[in-house]
Design a protein around this motif. Structure first.
Motif, short mmCIF file in Angstrom:
data_model
loop_
_atom_site.label_atom_id
_atom_site.label_comp_id
_atom_site.label_asym_id
_atom_site.label_seq_id
_atom_site.Cartn_x
_atom_site.Cartn_y
_atom_site.Cartn_z
N ASN A 127 -9.54 -12.03 15.28
CA ASN A 127 -8.78 -10.79 15.17
C ASN A 127 -9.06 -10.11 13.83
N ALA A 180 -7.29 -8.04 11.98
CA ALA A 180 -6.19 -8.04 11.01
C ALA A 180 -6.08 -9.38 10.28
N SER A 181 -6.42 -10.46 10.96
CA SER A 181 -6.26 -11.78 10.34
C SER A 181 -7.51 -12.25 9.60
N TYR A 220 -9.81 -2.44 20.25
CA TYR A 220 -8.39 -2.09 20.30
C TYR A 220 -7.59 -2.80 19.21
N GLU A 221 -8.19 -3.80 18.56
CA GLU A 221 -7.52 -4.51 17.47
C GLU A 221 -7.70 -3.78 16.14
N TRP A 222 -8.60 -2.82 16.09
CA TRP A 222 -8.96 -2.19 14.83
C TRP A 222 -7.95 -1.11 14.44
N GLN A 250 -11.10 2.98 14.52
CA GLN A 250 -11.38 3.33 15.91
C GLN A 250 -11.90 4.76 16.02
N ARG A 260 -13.10 -5.87 21.31
CA ARG A 260 -12.18 -6.03 20.20
C ARG A 260 -11.80 -4.72 19.51
#
Length: 210
Positions: free
Chosen positions: A27, A29-30, A115-117, A122, A113
């Motif tokens: 992910n 963010a992590s 959509y995690e940004w 994005q 991935r």
């Protein structure tokens, strides 16, 4: 090129590869910049020398891929037969998703991935991808228009609309392949698609146009 500049480019490339390895499985963010730097065998300070922050690193990674895609166009317009150039380009591009693990990894990351940004990332990535796809469509349009001028392709069809149709079909195939849904021999089957276009577009009495 001076050695220090070569070393700087090599270091930047190592950071981008490290980021790709981690972003493709973890992910956004992590993921920390320290983790990316350590994976590349570098200090966090070395990473900040080349990239402003994590967002910048991801955007530069996508930019480098779009630049590589653009370089694939070089030489296409020097080929004698415009149809062979167009057919060959799309076959090679699709085959690359089967044969080039890095290429597949980065496009898979962008597909699964994104959509995690962060929204800022994005937005910029969408624009980069949109520009790359438009460049692809323009390349196809120029080759088709050349075929029309050479009397190989019917002149009563829009080069722009045919180019949009061809590029849309192949970008759809790329997305399907990134989901692992196409068999390994599929790139060879693209000849069937181009043969169908030939039958409809040829101005040469059945001779190949594409």
């Amino acid at each position: 090129m001076r050695r220090t500049k070569v070393e700087a480019l090599e270091t930047k490339a190592r950071i981008l590869e490290s980021a790709l390895d981690i972003f493709s499985v973890k992910n956004f963010a992590s993921t920390s910049l320290l983790e990316i730097a350590q994976n590349a065998g570098l200090s966090k300070g070395a990473l900040y020398w080349h990239f402003k922050n994590k967002n910048d690193l991801l955007i530069q990674l996508v930019k480098s891929t779009c630049r590589e895609d653009g370089e694939a166009f070089l030489g296409l317009f020097e080929e004698r037969d415009c149809g062979d150039a167009l057919r060959g380009y799309y076959k090679r591009a699709l085959a690359r998703l089967f044969e080039d693990a890095r290429y597949k990894k980065i496009h898979g990351m962008m597909l699964r991935r994104r959509y995690e940004w962060p929204e800022e990332v994005q937005t910029q990535v969408r624009q980069l991808v949109s520009d790359s796809m438009e460049r692809d469509r323009q390349m196809a349009e120029r080759l088709i228009a050349r075929g029309q001028r050479e009397g190989k392709i019917r002149k009563d069809v829009s080069a722009g609309k045919v180019a949009l149709l061809i590029s849309s079909i192949f970008h759809g195939l790329y997305a399907i392949q990134l989901c692992g849904k196409l068999p390994g021999e599929f790139p060879e089957y693209t000849d069937i698609l181009f043969d169908a276009f030939d039958r409809e577009l040829s101005a040469c009495g059945g001779r190949r146009a594409l």
